[in-house]
Design a protein around this motif. Structure first.
Motif, mmCIF file in Angstrom:
data_model
loop_
_atom_site.group_PDB
_atom_site.id
_atom_site.type_symbol
_atom_site.label_atom_id
_atom_site.label_comp_id
_atom_site.label_asym_id
_atom_site.label_seq_id
_atom_site.Cartn_x
_atom_site.Cartn_y
_atom_site.Cartn_z
ATOM 1 N N MET A 202 22.815 5.901 47.628
ATOM 2 C CA MET A 202 21.586 6.542 48.107
ATOM 3 C C MET A 202 20.355 5.873 47.528
ATOM 4 S SD MET A 202 22.792 10.534 47.826
ATOM 5 C CE MET A 202 21.258 11.235 48.475
ATOM 6 N N LYS A 203 20.440 5.458 46.275
ATOM 7 C CA LYS A 203 19.301 4.842 45.609
ATOM 8 C C LYS A 203 18.853 3.562 46.305
ATOM 9 C CE LYS A 203 19.304 5.026 41.148
ATOM 10 N NZ LYS A 203 19.586 4.757 39.706
ATOM 11 N N THR A 204 19.787 2.850 46.958
ATOM 12 C CA THR A 204 19.440 1.597 47.639
ATOM 13 C C THR A 204 18.652 1.840 48.912
ATOM 14 O OG1 THR A 204 21.442 1.500 49.027
ATOM 15 C CG2 THR A 204 21.587 0.586 46.797
ATOM 16 N N GLY A 205 18.776 3.031 49.508
ATOM 17 C CA GLY A 205 18.117 3.313 50.777
ATOM 18 C C GLY A 205 18.829 2.712 51.978
ATOM 19 N N ASN A 206 19.977 2.086 51.753
ATOM 20 C CA ASN A 206 20.720 1.420 52.823
ATOM 21 C C ASN A 206 21.682 2.430 53.467
ATOM 22 O OD1 ASN A 206 22.792 -0.153 54.214
ATOM 23 N ND2 ASN A 206 21.912 -1.945 53.214
ATOM 24 N N ARG A 233 23.183 15.313 42.734
ATOM 25 C CA ARG A 233 22.339 15.599 41.583
ATOM 26 C C ARG A 233 20.943 15.955 42.075
ATOM 27 N NH1 ARG A 233 20.118 11.623 37.205
ATOM 28 N NH2 ARG A 233 19.492 13.098 35.611
ATOM 29 N N SER A 234 20.236 16.797 41.352
ATOM 30 C CA SER A 234 18.961 17.342 41.833
ATOM 31 C C SER A 234 17.952 16.252 42.184
ATOM 32 C CB SER A 234 18.359 18.286 40.786
ATOM 33 O OG SER A 234 18.138 17.597 39.556
ATOM 34 N N THR A 235 17.908 15.171 41.411
ATOM 35 C CA THR A 235 16.912 14.129 41.663
ATOM 36 C C THR A 235 17.123 13.415 42.991
ATOM 37 O OG1 THR A 235 18.264 12.584 40.388
ATOM 38 C CG2 THR A 235 16.473 13.660 39.234
ATOM 39 N N TYR A 236 18.334 13.458 43.525
ATOM 40 C CA TYR A 236 18.621 12.717 44.751
ATOM 41 C C TYR A 236 18.291 13.505 46.014
ATOM 42 C CZ TYR A 236 20.470 9.058 41.908
ATOM 43 O OH TYR A 236 20.560 8.044 40.986
ATOM 44 N N THR A 237 17.701 14.680 45.852
ATOM 45 C CA THR A 237 17.134 15.372 47.010
ATOM 46 C C THR A 237 16.071 14.500 47.659
ATOM 47 O OG1 THR A 237 17.563 17.535 46.011
ATOM 48 C CG2 THR A 237 15.913 17.445 47.767
ATOM 49 N N ARG A 238 15.396 13.693 46.851
ATOM 50 C CA ARG A 238 14.366 12.778 47.384
ATOM 51 C C ARG A 238 14.947 11.725 48.306
ATOM 52 N NH1 ARG A 238 12.134 9.943 42.424
ATOM 53 N NH2 ARG A 238 14.366 9.846 42.023
ATOM 54 N N LYS A 239 16.256 11.505 48.235
ATOM 55 C CA LYS A 239 16.908 10.469 49.029
ATOM 56 C C LYS A 239 17.723 11.061 50.185
ATOM 57 C CE LYS A 239 15.716 6.833 46.563
ATOM 58 N NZ LYS A 239 14.964 5.687 47.140
ATOM 59 N N ASP A 241 17.046 11.510 53.119
ATOM 60 C CA ASP A 241 16.857 10.837 54.404
ATOM 61 C C ASP A 241 17.841 9.688 54.600
ATOM 62 O OD1 ASP A 241 15.632 9.364 52.362
ATOM 63 O OD2 ASP A 241 14.176 8.472 53.723
ATOM 64 N N THR A 242 18.577 9.319 53.552
ATOM 65 C CA THR A 242 19.596 8.268 53.699
ATOM 66 C C THR A 242 20.936 8.836 54.156
ATOM 67 O OG1 THR A 242 20.356 8.416 51.392
ATOM 68 C CG2 THR A 242 18.505 6.935 51.848
ATOM 69 N N MET A 243 21.060 10.155 54.184
ATOM 70 C CA MET A 243 22.325 10.801 54.499
ATOM 71 C C MET A 243 22.433 11.089 55.997
ATOM 72 S SD MET A 243 23.733 11.007 51.517
ATOM 73 C CE MET A 243 24.823 12.372 51.165
ATOM 74 N N PRO A 244 23.666 11.212 56.522
ATOM 75 C CA PRO A 244 23.849 11.496 57.946
ATOM 76 C C PRO A 244 23.134 12.780 58.362
ATOM 77 C CG PRO A 244 25.930 10.868 56.938
ATOM 78 C CD PRO A 244 24.953 11.023 55.819
ATOM 79 N N GLU A 245 22.327 12.706 59.406
ATOM 80 C CA GLU A 245 21.499 13.837 59.809
ATOM 81 C C GLU A 245 22.299 14.949 60.479
ATOM 82 O OE1 GLU A 245 18.424 12.310 62.279
ATOM 83 O OE2 GLU A 245 17.493 11.110 60.674
ATOM 84 N N GLN A 246 23.471 14.615 61.051
ATOM 85 C CA GLN A 246 24.228 15.615 61.801
ATOM 86 C C GLN A 246 25.032 16.548 60.907
ATOM 87 O OE1 GLN A 246 24.873 12.417 61.630
ATOM 88 N NE2 GLN A 246 27.081 12.012 61.441
#
Length: 266
Positions: A202-206, A233-239, A241-246
């Motif tokens: 997730m951190k890569t944004g890819n 982890r709580s900090t990765y809520t910011r990421k 948008d990298t996760m599958p939307e469905q």
């Protein structure tokens, strides 16, 4: 009124210091900080040294290679990825290396309060399983070959349905929620709680990298397993948008006063 040497109220100074620590600890101002990291050598019971049966594979991926058979048949699990720092949002990730080993989920499924996070599953499995079954392999090539293998052998391995993602703020009961899901259907549900392998992707944004990590984490050869959930982890809520939307997701939060009280009294 109590004051500090700078003339500021003592209570304000304490609050400011707490805020600085909280931001660094919970909002990723230190990029490499990750409490959940289960990788080799980053915890005392997950050593860097390899056992005599360790397999390193840097060649063409072939499903007929007996050394890789446990990966194709989903007998061993993805538990770490390396060389992700140079991965960008738009390019490939050929440099990424993935690590696999056998994991024992029994303790987490039977008593999740004793093994609540994925790092606990890895640590609990290390001495008995991982040191004898550990394999590292180029990830991009492997995923392509594994997807083809799964299409040809649908009765051997199946993909678990992703039941949902759990996003949250700190100290709000997210671990309890994940544990409740575990005990609700221990045979049918697999729960990944704060898996650093997914955090790194997730951190890569890819998004392609994230999708492939999720695919490999969600494979199973156990017909009783049906669904997988991920608590980030709580900090990765910011990421997110990298996760599958469905995929369904929830965000958990709590009254600020209760969160602060819990952080001061862990």
């Amino acid at each position: 009124m109590n004051t500090t040497m700078t003339g500021l109220p003592h209570s304000f100074s304490l609050l400011f210091c707490f805020g600085v620590v909280f931001m660094f600890r919970n909002y990723g101002l230190i990029d490499d900080y990750d409490q959940s990291t289960p990788q080799r050598g980053r915890e005392a019971d997950v050593p860097v040294s390899k056992g005599k049966d360790f397999v390193r594979v840097f060649h063409t991926i072939d499903e007929e290679d007996e050394r890789l058979r446990p990966i194709f048949d989903a007998d061993i699990y993805l538990y770490d990825v390396e060389k992700t720092k140079d991965v960008t949002e738009d390019e490939g990730y050929d440099q990424v290396v993935a690590w696999f080993c056998a994991l024992d989920w029994t303790k987490q499924k039977e008593s999740p309060q004793l093994s609540p996070r994925f790092s606990n599953v890895v640590a609990d499995s290390w001495k008995k399983y991982c040191r004898k079954t550990e394999i590292d392999v180029p990830f991009a090539k492997l995923v392509e070959a594994v997807r083809q293998y799964d299409e040809k052998h649908p009765k051997k391995v199946h993909s678990l349905e992703v039941g949902g993602f759990i996003y949250h703020e700190s100290r709000c009961g997210s671990t309890l929620t994940a544990n409740m899901l575990t005990v609700a259907h221990p045979e049918a549900y697999r729960i990944y709680s704060e898996p650093s392998i997914l955090h790194h992707a997730m951190k890569t944004g890819n998004k392609k990298f994230v999708d492939d990590v999720l695919y490999m984490m969600g494979r199973s050869n156990n017909p009783k397993e049906k669904m997988v959930f991920y608590k980030l982890r709580s900090t990765y809520t910011r990421k997110m948008d990298t996760m599958p939307e469905q995929v369904p997701w929830i965000f958990m939060y709590r009254e600020p006063e209760a969160v602060l009280a819990s952080l001061f009294n862990p």
